[in-house]
Design a protein around this motif. Structure first.
Motif, PDB file in Angstrom:
ATOM      1  N   THR A   1       0.835  -1.196   0.000  1.00  0.00           N
ATOM      2  CA  THR A   1       0.000   0.000   0.000  1.00  0.00           C
ATOM      3  C   THR A   1       0.876   1.254   0.000  1.00  0.00           C
ATOM      4  N   THR A   2       2.127   1.091   0.472  1.00  0.00           N
ATOM      5  CA  THR A   2       3.116   2.165   0.368  1.00  0.00           C
ATOM      6  C   THR A   2       4.398   1.564  -0.225  1.00  0.00           C
ATOM      7  N   ASN A   3       5.342   2.422  -0.606  1.00  0.00           N
ATOM      8  CA  ASN A   3       6.685   1.948  -0.948  1.00  0.00           C
ATOM      9  C   ASN A   3       7.546   2.076   0.303  1.00  0.00           C
ATOM     10  N   THR A   4       8.305   1.019   0.596  1.00  0.00           N
ATOM     11  CA  THR A   4       8.955   0.938   1.905  1.00  0.00           C
ATOM     12  C   THR A   4      10.435   0.587   1.798  1.00  0.00           C
ATOM     13  N   VAL A   5      11.231   1.195   2.681  1.00  0.00           N
ATOM     14  CA  VAL A   5      12.611   0.762   2.889  1.00  0.00           C
ATOM     15  C   VAL A   5      12.673   0.219   4.297  1.00  0.00           C
ATOM     16  N   ALA A   6      13.009  -1.048   4.442  1.00  0.00           N
ATOM     17  CA  ALA A   6      13.088  -1.640   5.773  1.00  0.00           C
ATOM     18  C   ALA A   6      14.532  -2.044   6.047  1.00  0.00           C
ATOM     19  N   ASN A   7      15.227  -1.177   6.775  1.00  0.00           N
ATOM     20  CA  ASN A   7      16.633  -1.429   7.091  1.00  0.00           C
ATOM     21  C   ASN A   7      16.774  -2.274   8.343  1.00  0.00           C
ATOM     22  N   ALA A   8      16.248  -3.500   8.346  1.00  0.00           N
ATOM     23  CA  ALA A   8      16.451  -4.349   9.528  1.00  0.00           C
ATOM     24  C   ALA A   8      17.947  -4.440   9.793  1.00  0.00           C
ATOM     25  N   ALA A   9      18.309  -4.498  11.064  1.00  0.00           N
ATOM     26  CA  ALA A   9      19.729  -4.465  11.426  1.00  0.00           C
ATOM     27  C   ALA A   9      20.517  -5.605  10.772  1.00  0.00           C
ATOM     28  N   TYR A  10      19.927  -6.785  10.707  1.00  0.00           N
ATOM     29  CA  TYR A  10      20.703  -7.912  10.148  1.00  0.00           C
ATOM     30  C   TYR A  10      20.956  -7.724   8.652  1.00  0.00           C
ATOM     31  N   LYS A  11      20.031  -7.043   7.964  1.00  0.00           N
ATOM     32  CA  LYS A  11      20.237  -6.795   6.529  1.00  0.00           C
ATOM     33  C   LYS A  11      21.348  -5.767   6.324  1.00  0.00           C
ATOM     34  N   THR A  12      21.317  -4.736   7.143  1.00  0.00           N
ATOM     35  CA  THR A  12      22.370  -3.724   7.075  1.00  0.00           C
ATOM     36  C   THR A  12      23.729  -4.367   7.338  1.00  0.00           C
ATOM     37  N   GLN A  13      23.739  -5.284   8.293  1.00  0.00           N
ATOM     38  CA  GLN A  13      24.996  -5.954   8.621  1.00  0.00           C
ATOM     39  C   GLN A  13      25.476  -6.843   7.473  1.00  0.00           C
ATOM     40  N   LEU A  14      24.559  -7.565   6.853  1.00  0.00           N
ATOM     41  CA  LEU A  14      24.945  -8.393   5.704  1.00  0.00           C
ATOM     42  C   LEU A  14      25.515  -7.517   4.591  1.00  0.00           C
ATOM     43  N   ILE A  15      24.864  -6.386   4.336  1.00  0.00           N
ATOM     44  CA  ILE A  15      25.321  -5.480   3.270  1.00  0.00           C
ATOM     45  C   ILE A  15      26.713  -4.939   3.593  1.00  0.00           C
ATOM     46  N   THR A  16      26.901  -4.503   4.831  1.00  0.00           N
ATOM     47  CA  THR A  16      28.190  -3.939   5.243  1.00  0.00           C
ATOM     48  C   THR A  16      29.285  -5.008   5.190  1.00  0.00           C
ATOM     49  N   ASP A  17      28.962  -6.191   5.692  1.00  0.00           N
ATOM     50  CA  ASP A  17      29.956  -7.269   5.707  1.00  0.00           C
ATOM     51  C   ASP A  17      30.293  -7.751   4.297  1.00  0.00           C
ATOM     52  N   ALA A  18      29.395  -7.513   3.358  1.00  0.00           N
ATOM     53  CA  ALA A  18      29.664  -7.873   1.957  1.00  0.00           C
ATOM     54  C   ALA A  18      30.627  -6.882   1.307  1.00  0.00           C
ATOM     55  N   GLY A  19      30.969  -5.815   2.027  1.00  0.00           N
ATOM     56  CA  GLY A  19      31.896  -4.816   1.476  1.00  0.00           C
ATOM     57  C   GLY A  19      31.170  -3.630   0.860  1.00  0.00           C
ATOM     58  N   ALA A  20      29.841  -3.627   0.997  1.00  0.00           N
ATOM     59  CA  ALA A  20      29.049  -2.528   0.421  1.00  0.00           C
ATOM     60  C   ALA A  20      28.527  -1.635   1.543  1.00  0.00           C
ATOM     61  N   GLN A  21      27.611  -0.732   1.213  1.00  0.00           N
ATOM     62  CA  GLN A  21      26.977   0.099   2.232  1.00  0.00           C
ATOM     63  C   GLN A  21      25.497   0.231   1.915  1.00  0.00           C
ATOM     64  N   VAL A  22      24.737   0.534   2.948  1.00  0.00           N
ATOM     65  CA  VAL A  22      23.299   0.718   2.757  1.00  0.00           C
ATOM     66  C   VAL A  22      23.072   2.120   2.207  1.00  0.00           C
ATOM     67  N   VAL A  23      22.129   2.247   1.295  1.00  0.00           N
ATOM     68  CA  VAL A  23      21.749   3.595   0.858  1.00  0.00           C
ATOM     69  C   VAL A  23      21.214   4.316   2.092  1.00  0.00           C
ATOM     70  N   PRO A  24      21.861   5.410   2.517  1.00  0.00           N
ATOM     71  CA  PRO A  24      21.433   6.032   3.773  1.00  0.00           C
ATOM     72  C   PRO A  24      20.057   6.689   3.648  1.00  0.00           C
ATOM     73  N   LEU A  25      19.274   6.566   4.709  1.00  0.00           N
ATOM     74  CA  LEU A  25      17.985   7.263   4.738  1.00  0.00           C
ATOM     75  C   LEU A  25      18.248   8.743   4.973  1.00  0.00           C
ATOM     76  N   PRO A  26      17.424   9.613   4.404  1.00  0.00           N
ATOM     77  CA  PRO A  26      17.598  11.038   4.692  1.00  0.00           C
ATOM     78  C   PRO A  26      17.363  11.313   6.176  1.00  0.00           C
ATOM     79  N   ALA A  27      17.948  12.396   6.688  1.00  0.00           N
ATOM     80  CA  ALA A  27      17.807  12.721   8.119  1.00  0.00           C
ATOM     81  C   ALA A  27      16.366  13.044   8.464  1.00  0.00           C
ATOM     82  N   VAL A  28      15.693  13.724   7.542  1.00  0.00           N
ATOM     83  CA  VAL A  28      14.307  14.126   7.755  1.00  0.00           C
ATOM     84  C   VAL A  28      13.451  13.419   6.706  1.00  0.00           C
TER      85      VAL A  28
END
Ligand code: NAG
Ligand code: NAG
Length: 509
Positions: free
Chosen positions: A270-297
């Motif tokens: 019903t909406t478009n969503t970014v769900a940065n669950a901690a384990y996903k962020t960790q998998l991305i970081t450990d893969a040598g990449a980075q998560v697309v950062p969410l805007p501050a506001v």
């Protein structure tokens, strides 16, 4: 003793309460007297001579405040548990360390209901599937657990049927078993809080520490040594991959020219969503990449909410937040699209990323890339079961037990030509290649026989071998001699030969 055991076998009877199952391990005597062992902030274990006390975290381990089917449990702390050795007297609350609100379980567990696939993966890894009385096959994907249900058809029953839990206690199937493994939301709830063991692996924020839940399951089977041995190898494999990820991060010869690629998991409903669950962020970081950062506001048309693991979710309204969401997608080098993953996993029905998110390749570089860097999570699913054509998805039931495989696959997706693991891709498929999805049935279990002579007996004792994904890593089984001397003679090899004591130290140190 011999005559009695022979009789039980001859009549196919189950051992009475108090008797130890023939296949069960002895109580781990080497652990009594140690300080409390804390795991992932979600639970603690204290060992006594013939029992173990498990205390869930008061703040983190609670029954879900609104989703749990039993209203009186919602938002309450999961009570502590005392696991006592079969053949010994059930402890009382006057004994050392036994909490007044404890629930008691005799171990090794002889008769278990498995409410969902998460705990099942760990039961399979530990080779203790003998104890499974009931599991819902519709949502599981492991080939050997599917074969279990072919071998022992009475094991399967859908959680939705009244027989699972709604009948009066002791007449329903979950009620007659000794323990019911569920989760905080009551998935597979058996109707009896005294037997309910929420397996909270999904609440654990860490990718690697989710695999450590093998130690929680092991408590119920005296399989501590086995669990430690398996986890140490999973960890070594995971960390070896992570080291490769670290090198690729700045490697100027990759397609990203040494700039750290950006990866994101997105969803659309019903909406478009970014769900940065901690384990996903960790998998991305450990893969040598980075998560697309969410805007501050939160941008126009979008809102933020906070997840149980402390991370933020961004929801963008359709169409009010489309512009913001599209510019967010534009930053990603690799996108994992989780939209409409359940209940239909047919790749042919995937509507396409551009349609789902109302974007064009001009707007989203990951979509413009050839082939597009858009992936789906249902890379491995079970074959369809029953009238409802239910399928299990391995990302939901197996992935938490093998972060090394999840990391290896993510690295293959991100680094493409520059990285290949030794365990291959399992969870992700590139949307440009729908035939990459792997549908696994019970035929995929090594104990299956096309001639109909399935090796059902071995299925029970079988120790599952976790995939090893970094070059040169091979899984070493725990070496044991006779059952009687098991504890003393057990040898855990991780890379080089290590003694059990040496391996055990770090997890409570
Ligand atoms: C569990 O207990 C029930 C009731 O005694 C029995 O019928 C069933 O066979 C047992 N299952 C296992 C796996 O031992
Ligand atoms: C897709 O986006 C365009 C603007 O880029 C808009 O006019 C159109 O209504 C959108 N379609 C849907 C189905 O939201």
């Amino acid at each position: 003793m011999f005559a009695r055991a022979a009789l039980l076998v001859a009549l196919g009877l189950q051992p009475a309460a108090g008797d130890c199952p023939s296949w069960g391990k002895p109580f781990p005597s080497n652990l009594a007297g140690l300080d409390k062992i804390s795991f992932a902030n979600l639970y603690d274990v204290t060992y006594y001579d013939q029992y173990k006390v498990i205390e869930y975290s008061a703040t983190l381990a609670q029954y879900h405040p609104s989703w749990h089917p039993e209203a009186s449990l919602r938002g309450t702390r999961v009570p502590p548990m005392v696991l006592y050795q079969c053949g010994t007297t059930k402890p009382t609350t006057s004994m050392p360390g036994v909490p007044s609100d404890a629930r008691f379980f005799e171990i090794p567990v002889k008769n278990a209901t498995v409410g969902w696939g998460g705990p099942l993966a760990f039961i399979e890894l530990l080779g203790v599937s003998q104890s499974i009385d009931m599991v819902d096959i519709r949502t599981i994907s492991s080939p050997c657990m599917q074969l279990l249900e072919v071998c022992y058809p009475e094991t399967h029953i859908p959680t939705s049927l009244p027989d699972w839990s709604a009948n009066p206690e002791w007449t329903n199937r979950a009620g007659r078993t000794d323990v019911v493994f569920t989760d905080a939301s009551g998935t597979g709830w058996g109707g009896d809080a005294t037997k309910d063991v929420p397996f909270l692996v999904s609440l654990d924020p860490g990718s690697l520490s989710r695999a450590e839940w093998i130690k929680f399951m092991a408590l119920f089977y005296n399989e501590e040594a086995q669990a430690e041995h398996i986890f140490e190898q999973v960890k070594a494999d995971y960390n070896a991959l992570k080291a490769v990820g670290d090198q690729l991060r700045t490697d100027a010869s990759t397609e990203y020219n040494g700039a750290q690629p950006k990866v994101i998991f997105v969803n659309s409903g019903t909406t478009n969503t970014v769900a940065n669950a901690a384990y996903k962020t960790q998998l991305i970081t450990d893969a040598g990449a980075q998560v697309v950062p969410l805007p501050a506001v939160a941008p126009a048309g979008c809102t933020f909410s906070t997840n149980t693991d402390g991370t933020k979710t961004m929801r963008c309204d359709i169409p009010a937040g489309d512009a913001a969401f599209t510019s967010f997608l534009a930053e990603a080098d690799v996108i994992i699209d989780e939209s409409s993953l359940w209940p239909d996993y047919d790749p042919a029905k995937y509507r396409g990323f551009a349609t789902i998110y109302n974007v064009t390749a001009d707007q989203v570089p990951a979509l413009a890339r050839n082939p597009p860097n858009i992936f789906r999570l249902d890379g491995q699913v079970s074959d369809a079961f029953g009238d409802g054509n239910s399928q299990g998805m391995s990302w939901l039931d197996i992935q938490q037990s093998e972060p090394q495989q999840a990391l290896a696959g993510l690295m293959e997706a991100i680094w493409d030509r520059d990285f290949t693991s030794t365990c291959g891709q399992k969870y992700l498929w590139r949307v440009s290649n729908p035939s990459a999805q792997n549908v696994v049935g019970h035929q995929g279990c090594p104990l299956y026989s096309a001639q109909g002579q399935n090796d059902c007996q071995s299925l029970h004792g079988r120790l599952h071998v976790p995939p090893m994904c970094s070059a040169g890593n091979v899984f070493e089984p725990l070496e044991t001699t006779t059952v009687a001397s098991q504890e003393a003679s057990v040898a855990c090899r991780v890379g080089a030969a290590l003694s059990l004591a040496a391996v055990l130290v770090p997890f409570w140190a």
